[in-house]
Design a protein around this motif. Structure first.
Motif, PDB file in Angstrom:
ATOM      1  N   TYR A  57       1.293  -9.062 -13.635  1.00  0.00           N
ATOM      2  CA  TYR A  57       2.331  -9.867 -12.985  1.00  0.00           C
ATOM      3  C   TYR A  57       3.389  -8.984 -12.310  1.00  0.00           C
ATOM      4  O   TYR A  57       4.558  -9.340 -12.223  1.00  0.00           O
ATOM      5  N   GLY A  58       2.960  -7.820 -11.817  1.00  0.00           N
ATOM      6  CA  GLY A  58       3.877  -6.913 -11.140  1.00  0.00           C
ATOM      7  C   GLY A  58       4.362  -7.449  -9.810  1.00  0.00           C
ATOM      8  O   GLY A  58       5.525  -7.285  -9.440  1.00  0.00           O
ATOM      9  N   TYR A  59       3.457  -8.107  -9.063  1.00  0.00           N
ATOM     10  CA  TYR A  59       3.804  -8.628  -7.735  1.00  0.00           C
ATOM     11  C   TYR A  59       3.637 -10.143  -7.628  1.00  0.00           C
ATOM     12  O   TYR A  59       3.811 -10.713  -6.549  1.00  0.00           O
ATOM     13  N   SER A  95      -4.364 -12.077  -4.472  1.00  0.00           N
ATOM     14  CA  SER A  95      -2.952 -12.486  -4.597  1.00  0.00           C
ATOM     15  C   SER A  95      -2.195 -11.666  -5.636  1.00  0.00           C
ATOM     16  O   SER A  95      -0.969 -11.651  -5.651  1.00  0.00           O
ATOM     17  N   VAL A  96      -2.917 -10.956  -6.506  1.00  0.00           N
ATOM     18  CA  VAL A  96      -2.293 -10.072  -7.490  1.00  0.00           C
ATOM     19  C   VAL A  96      -1.693  -8.848  -6.780  1.00  0.00           C
ATOM     20  O   VAL A  96      -0.822  -8.168  -7.320  1.00  0.00           O
ATOM     21  N   ARG A  97      -2.177  -8.579  -5.579  1.00  0.00           N
ATOM     22  CA  ARG A  97      -1.673  -7.508  -4.714  1.00  0.00           C
ATOM     23  C   ARG A  97      -1.836  -6.109  -5.320  1.00  0.00           C
ATOM     24  O   ARG A  97      -0.934  -5.272  -5.256  1.00  0.00           O
ATOM     25  N   GLN A  98      -2.981  -5.880  -5.916  1.00  0.00           N
ATOM     26  CA  GLN A  98      -3.326  -4.551  -6.409  1.00  0.00           C
ATOM     27  C   GLN A  98      -4.588  -4.109  -5.671  1.00  0.00           C
ATOM     28  O   GLN A  98      -5.668  -4.658  -5.868  1.00  0.00           O
ATOM     29  N   GLY A  99      -4.433  -3.106  -4.786  1.00  0.00           N
ATOM     30  CA  GLY A  99      -5.515  -2.727  -3.887  1.00  0.00           C
ATOM     31  C   GLY A  99      -6.776  -2.210  -4.542  1.00  0.00           C
ATOM     32  O   GLY A  99      -7.863  -2.316  -3.974  1.00  0.00           O
ATOM     33  N   HIS A 100      -6.669  -1.638  -5.756  1.00  0.00           N
ATOM     34  CA  HIS A 100      -7.872  -1.153  -6.431  1.00  0.00           C
ATOM     35  C   HIS A 100      -8.720  -2.288  -6.979  1.00  0.00           C
ATOM     36  O   HIS A 100      -9.933  -2.139  -7.149  1.00  0.00           O
ATOM     37  N   GLY A 491       6.850  -2.289  -4.400  1.00  0.00           N
ATOM     38  CA  GLY A 491       5.777  -2.918  -3.642  1.00  0.00           C
ATOM     39  C   GLY A 491       5.601  -2.384  -2.241  1.00  0.00           C
ATOM     40  O   GLY A 491       4.824  -2.927  -1.456  1.00  0.00           O
ATOM     41  N   ARG A 492       6.318  -1.315  -1.896  1.00  0.00           N
ATOM     42  CA  ARG A 492       6.151  -0.682  -0.590  1.00  0.00           C
ATOM     43  C   ARG A 492       5.676   0.750  -0.788  1.00  0.00           C
ATOM     44  O   ARG A 492       5.744   1.319  -1.875  1.00  0.00           O
TER      45      ARG A 492
END
Length: 527
Positions: A57-59, A95-100, A491-492
């Motif tokens: 739930y980081g992003y 949608s979790v926004r974790q690229g890995h 997040g950037r």
């Protein structure tokens, strides 16, 4: 029963389970899956994330993610094929926004006979090109075959009447960057274009491309690029006989050794790690690192920085553009040559439990011949990861990484001026190095915002789990790796001090505006 016997029986069961024929698998892939089974896949996915994924739930908030899972449960009310279901569930993962963390569409399998034929026939009509997505258009930035040579900077208008724009629109919600940056999205689509296109049209021996060069359209049928066997004519009894070129075994052995040491990029035909002096200025050297996955870094960096000292290099350019990352230990070792004191660049990695690291995933990616060795090593790995994971006062579990312990800097550390080249393809371990160097006043960053986040990423060990019914593979990161150096802009990525984004015209002209700016800056500061 003895542990080795149990391990052997497990391996046998795995082999037998995987003996399903290719034809049966492909037929089943086309059949709609009952909604009840797809609902179980949704539940399975959510359970895996909650059990193994740190910083879930980081992003995105827990309430938002739960809402998304509940929403697709309502959508899945009728049978769907695996491909149809992929477009329903993959946006939730993105949608979790974790690229890995990613999902891939399930591809049809090919028989051993067909795989052998394809390999013998050479590179396919998609894999012969390196693509880049720029300003909502797809360009060829490298053509790997002389047979189907296409000039760099040529636009791809369509492939078998399918446009890159339609493909981007269809797949955009299925993948993400780390956090909220957009630079990685552009780079990622260019790399995944062939995968997405294959998912749409399958494996083909030829494809019809429509290209655009300047203002002119032209059509080209691109077929497989069959490998050419070099031959030399041999004259015997006045009859010309074609024979294979003799192999220089000593030269071949030397080349293999160099590839192991420096790593080798088969696409560009270049070493992964390289050092060169700028021809116009012998006081400037460029250290190019294409990834942190290949090469014997502990040997390479020592050799490179020893050469830098002997050549009296005053300015070092570290090129991390399009570096997707790799081993944390590689990145940590590089940093030892860029600081004059003892250092710690990483926090202990957050994991979800003392046993979550046991979800190794090595058996899935390894060849079956390696299974007995993995089975023998696995108990040792379990014990090692268990005792290296501790629970802290905040109630969370942490795993001790190499970079989270104090490290001595190298005696060969570089004390001169450093420039770091970054772009949207700089990701993962490349961002760990960049983030750690960002606080150093003697370092200037040039390029564009990185694709990876400044504050860290969820990666490390990344097993792939398969959804039971749809068979969709889901790649998970098990470790929340955070740098010591943090920014409030969560997040950037790492932002450049001097933003320079090359155009497609620069690619065509073989220009490097970022490096050109650096060399001019060095010249100006010297005056």
């Amino acid at each position: 029963m003895h542990k080795s016997t149990i391990g052997f029986l497990v391996l046998i069961s795995i082999v037998l389970t995987n003996c399903t024929s290719v034809e049966q698998f492909n037929q089943k892939l086309e059949q709609p899956i009952p909604a009840e089974q797809l609902q179980k896949d949704i539940d399975y996915t959510q359970r895996k994330l909650e059990r193994y994924y740190p910083n879930l739930y980081g992003y995105i908030s827990k309430e938002q993610l739960n809402y998304k899972f509940d929403s697709i449960r309502k959508v899945v009310s009728k049978p769907m094929t695996s491909k149809e279901f992929y477009f329903v569930i993959s946006p939730v993962i993105a949608s979790v926004r974790q690229g890995h963390m990613s999902m891939s569409p399930v591809s049809k399998r090919v028989s051993k006979k067909e795989a052998k034929r394809l390999k013998k026939s050479g590179d396919g009509p998609l894999s012969q090109f390196v693509f880049e997505w720029k300003a909502e258009k797809l360009y060829v930035v490298k053509s790997k075959s002389k047979k189907n040579k296409i000039d760099e900077g040529t636009e791809v208008v369509s492939v078998n009447e399918r446009t890159p724009q339609d493909l981007f629109s269809k797949y955009r919600k299925s993948f993400t960057s780390d956090g909220f940056n957009t630079t990685f999205i552009r780079k990622s689509f260019g790399k995944r274009f062939s995968l997405f296109m294959t998912n749409e049209i399958g494996i083909n021996d030829s494809l019809t491309y429509v290209f655009k060069k300047k203002d002119s359209l032209f059509t080209k049928v691109v077929s497989r690029n069959k490998p050419v066997v070099k031959t030399t004519p041999v004259v015997k009894d006045s009859v010309k006989i074609v024979a294979k070129t003799p192999v220089d075994k000593a030269k071949l052995k030397k080349e293999k050794k160099l590839k192991r040491i420096y790593g080798f990029d088969a696409t560009s035909k270049e070493y992964v790690k390289s050092l060169k002096v700028v021809p116009t200025d012998s006081s400037v050297a460029i250290l190019k690192i294409k990834n942190f996955s290949q090469g014997r870094y502990y040997r390479v960096y020592d050799e490179f920085f020893d050469s830098i000292k002997k050549m009296n290099i005053k300015t070092l350019v570290i090129d991390l553009r399009d570096n997707p990352g790799g081993r944390v230990s590689d990145a940590v070792d590089l940093y030892s040559y860029l600081t004059d004191k003892e250092y710690t660049i990483l926090q202990p990695a957050e994991v979800t439990s003392k046993t979550s690291m046991w979800k190794w995933g090595a058996f899935r990616s390894a060849p079956k011949l390696a299974y007995p060795f993995l089975a023998a090593a696995y108990p040792f790995y379990m014990g090692f990861s268990y005792f290296r994971t501790t629970k802290k006062d905040d109630g969370k579990y942490y795993y001790k990484l190499v970079g989270s312990r104090p490290q001595k800097n190298s005696p060969n550390y570089f004390s001169g001026k450093v420039y770091v080249l970054i772009n949207g393809g700089s990701f993962s371990a490349a961002c760990i190095v960049a983030s750690s160097l960002k606080s150093n006043p003697n370092i200037t960053f040039v390029g564009e915002e990185t694709g990876g986040a400044f504050n860290g990423t969820v990666a490390g060990i990344m097993p792939v789990v398969q959804l039971p019914n749809s068979k969709i593979p889901l790649r998970l990161g098990l470790m929340n790796i955070k740098t010591i150096n943090q920014t409030d802009l969560d997040g950037r990525g790492i932002f450049p001090d001097k933003e320079i984004i090359p155009t497609i015209e620069d690619k065509i002209a073989n220009k490097d505006p970022e490096l050109e700016w650096i060399l001019e800056d060095v010249k100006n500061k010297r005056q």
